[in-house]
Design a protein around this motif. Structure first.
Motif, PDB file in Angstrom:
ATOM      1  N   VAL A  84       0.835  -1.202   0.000  1.00 26.94           N
ATOM      2  CA  VAL A  84       0.000   0.000   0.000  1.00 26.94           C
ATOM      3  C   VAL A  84       0.873   1.256   0.000  1.00 26.94           C
ATOM      4  N   THR A 119      -2.141   9.718   1.513  1.00 26.82           N
ATOM      5  CA  THR A 119      -2.608   8.337   1.635  1.00 26.82           C
ATOM      6  C   THR A 119      -1.551   7.469   2.289  1.00 26.82           C
ATOM      7  N   SER A 147      -2.419   5.663   5.664  1.00 26.61           N
ATOM      8  CA  SER A 147      -2.403   4.204   5.573  1.00 26.61           C
ATOM      9  C   SER A 147      -1.417   3.619   6.575  1.00 26.61           C
ATOM     10  N   LEU A 190      -8.140   2.095  -0.196  1.00 28.65           N
ATOM     11  CA  LEU A 190      -7.843   1.452   1.083  1.00 28.65           C
ATOM     12  C   LEU A 190      -9.068   0.676   1.571  1.00 28.65           C
TER      13      LEU A 190
END
Length: 194
Positions: free
Chosen positions: A23, A35, A39, A101
């Motif tokens: 990710v 992000t 994340s 996500l």
């Protein structure tokens, strides 16, 4: 030498490491630092939650070790993971800011559900499922990244056999479930405009 190498590979191929790394690689490759940061914080909180739950089970005398190797331990952990991942996916989707996500969390819950549904026939390798899933996600970063990750998946499969944690059937089931989730991710993401 094989046992220490197998243990090291098994640790580095743990789902709580490989999926967050994929990710982060995707977010950074897209230039999306926001992000990447959110994340990383989310995965860190999730890892703390899972480790806290596992430690609590050991402390209460219900598990022998936090790795949840016994059948009843794994069943309890999988139910907890399914609930936590589903709740996480719904929460992230509800907030609406990180749809990819949310999709990744939902597909992770799908893989856990797959492990639960197959428990009667095999001990699906979640290590391998998540490594294959992560490898297929990395296709968007570059084919070389995906190929390297798939070679790593082969090493993880070897480690799980060398440590006698899984059989060939367990590994095949894990690879198939991870592949289904991985091949589904980007087409679904494209429909959502991700």
């Amino acid at each position: 030498m094989p046992a220490p190498l197998a243990r090291a590979l098994s640790i580095f191929g743990h789902p709580m490491l490989v999926l967050p790394m994929a990710v982060l690689a995707i977010a950074l490759a897209r230039g999306d630092r926001r992000t990447a940061v959110w994340s990383a914080l989310g995965f860190g909180a999730f890892a703390a939650l899972v480790m806290g739950f596992s430690w609590w089970q050991v402390r209460r005398g219900r598990w022998g070790h936090v790795d949840a190797s016994a059948r009843h331990e794994r069943s309890t952990l999988n139910r907890f993971l399914l609930a936590a991942l589903t709740a996480g996916a719904l929460l992230v989707a509800w907030r609406g800011t990180l749809p990819l996500l949310a999709l990744g969390l939902a597909l992770s819950a799908f893989m856990i559900l797959g492990a639960m549904l197959m428990a009667r026939w095999c001990k699906l390798s979640l290590h391998l499922a998540f490594v294959v899933f992560a490898a297929l996600l990395l296709h968007r970063v570059g084919t070389l990244w995906m190929v390297v990750a798939l070679v790593f998946a082969i090493a993880i499969a070897w480690s799980r056999l060398a440590l006698e944690r899984h059989t060939h059937r367990d590994l095949l089931a894990g690879a198939l479930v991870g592949a289904v989730a991985g091949f589904a991710f980007w087409p679904i993401a494209a429909r959502w405009g991700g």
